[in-house]
Design an enzyme around this catalytic site. Structure first.
Site, PDB file in Angstrom:
ATOM      1  N   PRO A   2      28.522  37.920  33.666  1.00 32.94           N
ATOM      2  CA  PRO A   2      29.119  38.671  32.493  1.00 32.94           C
ATOM      3  C   PRO A   2      28.175  37.839  31.250  1.00 32.94           C
ATOM      4  O   PRO A   2      27.485  37.036  30.559  1.00 32.94           O
ATOM      5  CB  PRO A   2      30.529  37.680  32.492  1.00 32.94           C
ATOM      6  CG  PRO A   2      30.118  36.661  33.404  1.00 32.94           C
ATOM      7  CD  PRO A   2      28.906  36.869  33.586  1.00 32.94           C
ATOM      8  N   GLU A   3      27.951  39.181  30.526  1.00 29.51           N
ATOM      9  CA  GLU A   3      27.852  39.144  28.659  1.00 29.51           C
ATOM     10  C   GLU A   3      28.231  39.693  27.982  1.00 29.51           C
ATOM     11  O   GLU A   3      29.611  40.046  28.738  1.00 29.51           O
ATOM     12  CB  GLU A   3      26.531  39.733  28.695  1.00 29.51           C
ATOM     13  CG  GLU A   3      25.035  40.061  29.581  1.00 29.51           C
ATOM     14  CD  GLU A   3      23.689  40.278  29.721  1.00 29.51           C
ATOM     15  OE1 GLU A   3      23.348  39.866  28.288  1.00 29.51           O
ATOM     16  OE2 GLU A   3      22.581  40.458  30.279  1.00 29.51           O
ATOM     17  N   LYS A  58      30.601  34.711  24.429  1.00 30.83           N
ATOM     18  CA  LYS A  58      31.197  35.000  26.309  1.00 30.83           C
ATOM     19  C   LYS A  58      32.604  33.692  26.163  1.00 30.83           C
ATOM     20  O   LYS A  58      32.464  33.676  27.157  1.00 30.83           O
ATOM     21  CB  LYS A  58      29.818  34.315  26.478  1.00 30.83           C
ATOM     22  CG  LYS A  58      28.499  35.109  27.081  1.00 30.83           C
ATOM     23  CD  LYS A  58      28.027  34.891  27.546  1.00 30.83           C
ATOM     24  CE  LYS A  58      25.872  35.255  27.324  1.00 30.83           C
ATOM     25  NZ  LYS A  58      25.389  35.046  28.013  1.00 30.83           N
ATOM     26  N   HIS A  91      37.678  33.565  45.911  1.00 28.18           N
ATOM     27  CA  HIS A  91      37.558  32.986  44.678  1.00 28.18           C
ATOM     28  C   HIS A  91      38.579  33.104  43.374  1.00 28.18           C
ATOM     29  O   HIS A  91      37.489  32.534  42.661  1.00 28.18           O
ATOM     30  CB  HIS A  91      35.956  33.491  44.885  1.00 28.18           C
ATOM     31  CG  HIS A  91      34.946  33.799  45.423  1.00 28.18           C
ATOM     32  ND1 HIS A  91      34.080  34.392  46.546  1.00 28.18           N
ATOM     33  CD2 HIS A  91      34.641  32.762  46.325  1.00 28.18           C
ATOM     34  CE1 HIS A  91      33.326  34.364  46.647  1.00 28.18           C
ATOM     35  NE2 HIS A  91      33.034  32.672  47.271  1.00 28.18           N
ATOM     36  N   ARG A 109      30.627  30.796  41.396  1.00 26.97           N
ATOM     37  CA  ARG A 109      30.264  29.357  42.345  1.00 26.97           C
ATOM     38  C   ARG A 109      30.599  28.286  40.945  1.00 26.97           C
ATOM     39  O   ARG A 109      29.716  27.186  40.394  1.00 26.97           O
ATOM     40  CB  ARG A 109      29.185  30.492  40.991  1.00 26.97           C
ATOM     41  CG  ARG A 109      27.712  30.644  42.093  1.00 26.97           C
ATOM     42  CD  ARG A 109      26.780  31.685  41.599  1.00 26.97           C
ATOM     43  NE  ARG A 109      26.532  30.366  40.966  1.00 26.97           N
ATOM     44  CZ  ARG A 109      24.685  30.593  40.544  1.00 26.97           C
ATOM     45  NH1 ARG A 109      24.399  31.707  40.070  1.00 26.97           N
ATOM     46  NH2 ARG A 109      24.094  29.250  40.375  1.00 26.97           N
ATOM     47  N   ARG A 241      13.098  33.155  32.367  1.00 29.29           N
ATOM     48  CA  ARG A 241      14.093  34.081  32.977  1.00 29.29           C
ATOM     49  C   ARG A 241      12.898  35.389  33.830  1.00 29.29           C
ATOM     50  O   ARG A 241      12.553  35.301  32.418  1.00 29.29           O
ATOM     51  CB  ARG A 241      15.325  34.611  31.758  1.00 29.29           C
ATOM     52  CG  ARG A 241      16.191  33.633  31.528  1.00 29.29           C
ATOM     53  CD  ARG A 241      16.890  32.572  32.720  1.00 29.29           C
ATOM     54  NE  ARG A 241      17.356  33.702  33.155  1.00 29.29           N
ATOM     55  CZ  ARG A 241      19.016  33.907  32.870  1.00 29.29           C
ATOM     56  NH1 ARG A 241      19.502  33.349  32.030  1.00 29.29           N
ATOM     57  NH2 ARG A 241      19.646  34.982  33.409  1.00 29.29           N
TER      58      ARG A 241
END
Ligand SMILES: [Zn+2]
Length: 251
Positions: A2-3, A58, A91, A109, A241
């Site tokens: 997610p950005e 975010k 989840h 996660r 990255r």
């Protein structure tokens, strides 16, 4: 991952529940709670009315009672609405129920999660201005003072809040700036303009769209080519990255 545009989409979901009363708080996995336990979360949120949500980078938050419920989505989080009869996903970690629907925070996660804070300013003290709303002057001032490569600087949430890996690559490709170029050698005013355009288009979609006219739409192809000039894209690591750029457009 997610950005900013994804979180803006989650903000719109949350806004659909503003001024509505939380009927229940169901913590399915307390591993996503940060600085608050399931009991206190329930005590302070259940029966209270959700305020109008805000987003900063975010981060997503909304007042509830005397505190602010704050979400962060880490690498895999999302917020979605569901009918209470719809089967829960394994989840799904926290569920807020309302008359006529549920909001579910799902995160595989669990790198981030939910907070209940009394002082939002303190939580965001080390976070830079929001990338969608930062003025050109502030953007130029913040980035101009950094002796670093431009991509890691753009992604540093204490410099600028909201850009992740996909957006940073997309913005740099549009601005024709190599991701390893030092900030001092970049036309930052022009970069700011490209960033705003990219963000506005992505926010309208609720994600960084994988269109073939965008770098994002080509980055996962093994020998993807630049949507602008057709040159085979370069792949490498910048600031730790995975990074994609066009060797011709971004010298
Ligand atoms: Zn190109």
């Amino acid at each position: 991952m997610p950005e900013l545009p994804d979180v803006e989409g989650f903000r719109r979901v949350l806004a659909g529940y503003a001024r509505r009363r939380v009927r229940g708080v169901d913590v399915l996995d307390a591993g996503v709670l940060r600085g608050v336990g399931a009991d206190r979360l329930d005590r302070e949120v259940r029966g209270r009315t959700l305020g109008k949500p805000w987003r900063h980078g975010k981060w997503l938050g909304a007042r509830v009672g005397g505190a602010t419920l704050v979400f962060h989505f880490g690498m895999t989080g999302e917020l979605y609405e569901a009918d209470e009869s719809a089967e829960r996903h394994r989840h799904d970690r926290v569920v807020l129920s309302f008359a006529g629907g549920e909001l579910r925070y799902r995160d595989q996660r669990k790198l981030q999660g939910l907070r209940l804070v009394s002082d939002v300013d303190r939580l965001l003290a080390d976070t830079g201005p929001d990338a969608l709303h930062v003025s050109r002057a502030e953007f130029v001032e913040r980035l101009g003072g950094i002796r670093r490569q431009v991509k890691p600087a753009l992604m540093d949430q204490s410099v600028l809040a909201g850009l992740g890996n996909l957006l940073a690559d997309e913005v740099l490709w549009r601005a024709r700036v190599h991701p390893r170029r030092p900030c001092a050698d970049v036309d930052l005013a022009q970069l700011h303009g490209r960033m705003r355009t990219t963000l506005r288009q992505a926010v309208a979609t609720g994600r960084v769209p994988p269109r073939t006219s965008w770098l994002t739409g080509r980055r996962d192809e093994p020998s993807g080519s630049c949507p602008r000039c057709g040159t085979t894209l370069s792949h490498g690591r910048v600031g730790g990255r995975h990074t994609v750029w066009c060797p011709r457009c971004q010298p």
